[in-house]
Scaffold this active site. Structure first.
Site, PDB file in Angstrom:
ATOM      1  N   GLY A  55     -38.315  36.095  46.956  1.00  0.00           N
ATOM      2  CA  GLY A  55     -37.842  35.813  45.618  1.00  0.00           C
ATOM      3  C   GLY A  55     -37.123  34.480  45.568  1.00  0.00           C
ATOM      4  O   GLY A  55     -36.926  33.819  46.591  1.00  0.00           O
TER       5      GLY A  55
ATOM      6  N   ASP B 179     -44.495  39.635  42.343  1.00  0.00           N
ATOM      7  CA  ASP B 179     -43.468  40.677  42.368  1.00  0.00           C
ATOM      8  C   ASP B 179     -43.602  41.595  41.160  1.00  0.00           C
ATOM      9  O   ASP B 179     -43.372  42.814  41.251  1.00  0.00           O
ATOM     10  CB  ASP B 179     -42.077  40.048  42.407  1.00  0.00           C
TER      11      ASP B 179
END
Length: 261
Positions: free
Chosen positions: A10, A113
């Site tokens: 991330g 994601d």
């Protein structure tokens, strides 16, 4: 028994998950979190993955899948996982099956994601369902009653909001991200905490209501990501906190695509 390493890179945090594999379903054995650097070489990424595996008490695996929302880091992680595992890792993106029909103008725009969250939420909670992932951004993923990814919402995350305030307004400080005792702040810090933290909860509640109006179905709400437990406690809506949602979604995507390997 084979094992699978899932890597979710991330903007702020890189999360690792270790799964054991049977013919039925993946079983999560452990997780590890490291800070995502602005730049990384393939050797540094390989060392990070090795450290994560060691922290989870495991040796390098022969299977890996990568989700990376930072394009400049993707290639380094792809090469690092190939070196570590001895085989090419799957990378979530165009060309990889998710098993979910997407009602999106351009499915290639959907972050890896987000795809993982959709896959895991539908598998664990059925359809319809709303998955909310708290991170650098706050992402809402909406699965309709037919199990189709209907679309979503992307908004600034809590930490990003607090940082933006402190950077853009000279007299505003960085604050601890926690809920104040009262909505009406009696200090600058408390006023900012009310606006940022309680404001985030109010925004999530309001958007859940708006999604329900548009979707036309009552849907369970699943919360994951940074501070999910704390935010869930502030919401009017009943939610389920699922801290490993994204990692499990990656494992399920690997399962769908492993026959192609």
């Amino acid at each position: 028994m084979s094992r699978l390493l899932t890597v979710d890179v991330g903007n702020t945090t890189t999360r690792f998950g270790l799964f054991s594999w049977t013919d039925d379903a993946p079983e999560l054995l452990g997780t590890c979190e490291l800070t995502t650097p602005a730049r990384i070489t393939s050797d540094e990424a390989r060392i990070q993955a090795g450290q994560a595996l060691a922290a989870m008490g495991a040796e390098p695996t022969q299977n890996a899948i990568l989700s990376c929302v930072v394009p400049t880091l993707t290639d380094a992680w792809r090469r690092a996982l190939a070196d570590l595992c001895g085989v090419r890792a799957l990378v979530v993106g165009p060309g990889l099956k998710s098993g979910v029909r997407m009602r999106y103008d351009d499915p290639a725009e959907v972050g890896p994601d987000r795809i993982a969250d959709v896959v895991a939420a539908r598998a664990a909670y059925g359809a319809p369902v709303i998955a909310i992932d708290l991170g650098t951004t706050t992402n809402f993923e909406v699965i309709d009653a037919e199990g189709t990814f209907a679309g979503g919402i992307i908004a600034p995350g809590v930490a990003l909001g607090a940082r933006s305030l402190a950077q853009a307004a000279a007299r505003l400080p960085m604050i601890e991200l926690r809920a104040p005792e009262n909505v009406i702040g009696r200090s600058t810090q408390a006023a900012m905490q009310s606006g940022v933290v309680l404001g985030e909860a109010a925004r999530i509640d309001g958007l859940i209501d708006s999604i329900a109006d548009e979707l036309g179905d009552g849907a369970p709400v699943v919360l994951t990501g940074d501070g999910a437990q704390a935010i869930a406690a502030l919401l009017r809506h009943e939610t389920v906190v699922d801290e490993t949602l994204t990692l499990r979604g990656l494992a399920l995507i690997w399962q769908i695509n492993r026959k192609k390997r």
